[in-house]
Design a protein around this motif. Structure first.
Motif, PDB file in Angstrom:
ATOM      1  N   THR A 159      -5.504  -0.277  -5.863  1.00 44.18           N
ATOM      2  CA  THR A 159      -6.846  -0.001  -6.398  1.00 44.18           C
ATOM      3  C   THR A 159      -7.141  -0.873  -7.621  1.00 44.18           C
ATOM      4  OG1 THR A 159      -5.952   1.901  -7.642  1.00 44.18           O
ATOM      5  CG2 THR A 159      -6.953   2.355  -5.507  1.00 44.18           C
ATOM      6  N   LEU A 160      -6.116  -1.157  -8.411  1.00 39.60           N
ATOM      7  CA  LEU A 160      -6.306  -2.034  -9.571  1.00 39.60           C
ATOM      8  C   LEU A 160      -6.680  -3.446  -9.126  1.00 39.60           C
ATOM      9  CD1 LEU A 160      -6.125  -2.667 -12.599  1.00 39.60           C
ATOM     10  CD2 LEU A 160      -3.661  -3.024 -12.300  1.00 39.60           C
ATOM     11  N   PHE A 183     -10.151  -3.574  -7.806  1.00 43.48           N
ATOM     12  CA  PHE A 183     -11.125  -3.589  -8.910  1.00 43.48           C
ATOM     13  C   PHE A 183     -11.344  -5.022  -9.401  1.00 43.48           C
ATOM     14  CE2 PHE A 183     -11.973  -3.380 -13.529  1.00 43.48           C
ATOM     15  CZ  PHE A 183     -13.164  -2.684 -13.508  1.00 43.48           C
ATOM     16  N   SER A 192     -12.393   2.625  -6.546  1.00 42.61           N
ATOM     17  CA  SER A 192     -10.950   2.873  -6.490  1.00 42.61           C
ATOM     18  C   SER A 192     -10.639   4.090  -5.630  1.00 42.61           C
ATOM     19  CB  SER A 192     -10.392   3.073  -7.907  1.00 42.61           C
ATOM     20  OG  SER A 192     -10.541   1.906  -8.672  1.00 42.61           O
ATOM     21  N   TYR A 193     -11.501   5.087  -5.686  1.00 43.43           N
ATOM     22  CA  TYR A 193     -11.289   6.291  -4.875  1.00 43.43           C
ATOM     23  C   TYR A 193     -11.334   5.945  -3.381  1.00 43.43           C
ATOM     24  CZ  TYR A 193     -11.915  10.968  -2.944  1.00 43.43           C
ATOM     25  OH  TYR A 193     -11.760  12.122  -2.213  1.00 43.43           O
ATOM     26  N   GLY A 214      -6.036   5.364  -8.075  1.00 48.35           N
ATOM     27  CA  GLY A 214      -5.183   5.203  -6.905  1.00 48.35           C
ATOM     28  C   GLY A 214      -3.907   6.008  -7.036  1.00 48.35           C
ATOM     29  N   ALA A 238     -14.799   1.578 -11.293  1.00 50.55           N
ATOM     30  CA  ALA A 238     -13.377   1.920 -11.371  1.00 50.55           C
ATOM     31  C   ALA A 238     -13.112   3.292 -10.752  1.00 50.55           C
ATOM     32  CB  ALA A 238     -12.905   1.887 -12.821  1.00 50.55           C
ATOM     33  N   GLY A 276      -1.806   2.790  -6.590  1.00 53.46           N
ATOM     34  CA  GLY A 276      -2.473   2.483  -7.856  1.00 53.46           C
ATOM     35  C   GLY A 276      -2.632   0.992  -8.076  1.00 53.46           C
ATOM     36  N   SER A 284      -7.106  11.481 -13.646  1.00 51.49           N
ATOM     37  CA  SER A 284      -7.040  10.074 -14.050  1.00 51.49           C
ATOM     38  C   SER A 284      -7.538   9.865 -15.473  1.00 51.49           C
ATOM     39  CB  SER A 284      -7.861   9.205 -13.083  1.00 51.49           C
ATOM     40  OG  SER A 284      -7.340   9.294 -11.777  1.00 51.49           O
ATOM     41  N   ALA A 315      -8.364   3.800  -2.334  1.00 53.39           N
ATOM     42  CA  ALA A 315      -7.173   4.652  -2.224  1.00 53.39           C
ATOM     43  C   ALA A 315      -7.227   5.487  -0.944  1.00 53.39           C
ATOM     44  CB  ALA A 315      -7.064   5.558  -3.446  1.00 53.39           C
ATOM     45  N   ALA A 341      -8.883   2.200 -13.033  1.00 52.04           N
ATOM     46  CA  ALA A 341      -8.752   1.559 -11.726  1.00 52.04           C
ATOM     47  C   ALA A 341      -7.354   1.789 -11.153  1.00 52.04           C
ATOM     48  CB  ALA A 341      -9.033   0.062 -11.844  1.00 52.04           C
ATOM     49  N   PHE A 342      -6.340   1.743 -12.002  1.00 55.48           N
ATOM     50  CA  PHE A 342      -4.971   2.036 -11.542  1.00 55.48           C
ATOM     51  C   PHE A 342      -4.759   3.534 -11.351  1.00 55.48           C
ATOM     52  CE2 PHE A 342      -0.692   3.465 -12.632  1.00 55.48           C
ATOM     53  CZ  PHE A 342       0.045   2.833 -11.635  1.00 55.48           C
TER      54      PHE A 342
END
Length: 421
Positions: A100-101, A104, A140-141, A79, A136, A97, A20, A144, A75-76
């Motif tokens: 997760t964005l 965030f 995000s992890y 994911g 982020a 993605g 990422s 996802a 953040a995108f």
């Protein structure tokens, strides 16, 4: 050691973080180059002030939309890469993605405080940069992970095969995305009940600051750099293994220095990713220079010639594999100690104010030494510290290279003697 290194490198979270962060590098470099241009030493004495104002007006948005928004990009990408790094994952990486964005943003307060007044319905850019980076990555992890768990359990809206794929994908993402975002809302609400107010502040106080204090401390620097060298000696990519763990911490410190630099404040960290890359990872160049100076054997002369040009551009493989350094017991002691020594010298120069701390700008890793030291600190002292480190490094390596060169000459003499017989 090799299986252990592979296991560390293959930890899913670290792999997703690594994949990422890589796409953000060119944009961070672009933003950094703009910052270097606008703050180049003595530029105001060469370029008219009116042109500098014009140039700043044209170029400054690049710094505000690259380095200052890196948490948003991550953040995108977290994911997206959670799916892409797992070939067995059937989820669509773009929808993951986007989930997760949005999560965030759910976890980010939509208000800012201006003096004593709170302004609502605005996105605080504070959390889009270094202050939001850890959330982020970590939040995000887990979002996802939840999204993919639900998707791969086949908990999704199913439509006939005749439905176009793009419409099918949208409906399949509906339930996993909805549940994952609902989880983000619940977490945001619960954290909002605490004195921290939001998850960014909670994580900063409870985990991020302690991690930064430990990860950017001198003991951690000396240990991790020595470990990286030891892994290289064993034939394992030491920087990749150590960097998987340390880079998120050091990158965050780098971004905080950058934000302080553009705000005209004191930079909070000496040890950042750019500090290690620019002042410490060039340690192998001292070995190349020592080889060129000492070499009398044909083998060392050839190795020095081959390694010289790549070394100028910070490429170490020709000397590491050509000498070789790997499993070369003669070089074990200086090789393992050289980076901690470079780190200690650089740290002391910066700690006592003899050299400015890194400004947070990111330059291409192939930038030649002296130039890189100057650019990263915006001071000639950066280049001076690099030069001092390299001179000391050469002096450390020379006695060991002499021993190695003597051994190679004896081997070459034996070969010549055996041919004459």
């Amino acid at each position: 050691m090799l299986p252990f290194g592979v296991k560390i490198n293959n930890i899913k979270f670290l792999r997703v973080v690594r994949e990422s962060m890589m796409p953000t590098i060119p944009f961070i470099i672009v933003g950094s180059m703009v910052l270097i241009i606008l703050n180049f030493p003595f530029i105001e004495k060469v370029v008219p002030a009116s042109f500098l104002v014009f140039l700043s007006g044209v170029l400054s948005p690049l710094t505000q939309t690259t380095m200052s928004l890196v948490a948003l990009f991550l953040a995108f990408l977290m994911g997206y890469n959670y799916v892409k790094t797992d070939v067995s994952n059937k989820a669509n990486p773009i929808y993951c993605g986007l989930t997760t964005l949005i999560a965030f943003f759910v976890l980010t307060p939509f208000h800012v405080q201006v003096g004593e007044e709170i302004v609502d319905s605005v996105i605080p850019t504070t959390y889009m940069g270094s202050s939001g980076m850890f959330i982020a990555l970590i939040a995000s992890y887990f979002i996802a992970m939840l999204y993919c768990f639900i998707f791969n359990k086949d908990i999704k809206i199913k439509l006939p095969d005749s439905v176009p794929q793009n419409i099918l994908s949208s409906f399949e993402a509906l339930i996993p995305a909805g549940i994952a975002l609902l989880a983000a809302c619940i977490v945001n609400y619960l954290v909002g009940l605490t004195s921290y107010g939001n998850i960014h502040e909670a994580f900063s106080q409870l985990l991020a600051k302690p991690l930064l204090v430990v990860g950017t401390g001198l003991p951690a620097l000396l240990i991790t750099q020595g470990l990286a060298q030891l892994l290289w000696f064993l034939g394992i990519h030491g920087d990749q293994i150590v960097g998987s763990v340390m880079r998120p911490i050091l990158d965050n410190a780098n971004l905080q220095n950058y934000e302080a630099y553009i705000a005209g404040l004191d930079r909070p960290y000496i040890i950042t990713y750019q500090m290690t890359e620019t002042f410490i990872q060039i340690a192998f160049m001292a070995l190349v220079i020592a080889v060129i100076i000492v070499a009398r054997s044909q083998r060392l002369k050839s190795t020095g010639k081959v390694a010289a040009v790549p070394a100028i551009f910070c490429i170490s493989e020709p000397i590491v594999f050509g000498l070789p350094v790997i499993m070369n017991v003669t070089l074990l002691i200086p090789w393992v100690l050289i980076r901690p020594i470079f780190g200690l010298i650089t740290y002391l120069f910066m700690f006592f104010g003899l050299c400015p701390t890194p400004t947070g700008v990111t330059i291409p890793w192939t930038t030649p030494p002296l130039l890189s030291g100057f650019l990263v600190t915006n001071s000639i002292m950066g280049a001076v510290v690099q030069l001092i480190c390299l001179i000391i490094g050469v002096l450390i390596f020379i006695p060991f290279i002499k021993v190695l060169d003597k051994k190679f000459r004896e081997e070459e003499s034996e070969k010549i003697s055996s041919k004459d017989m």
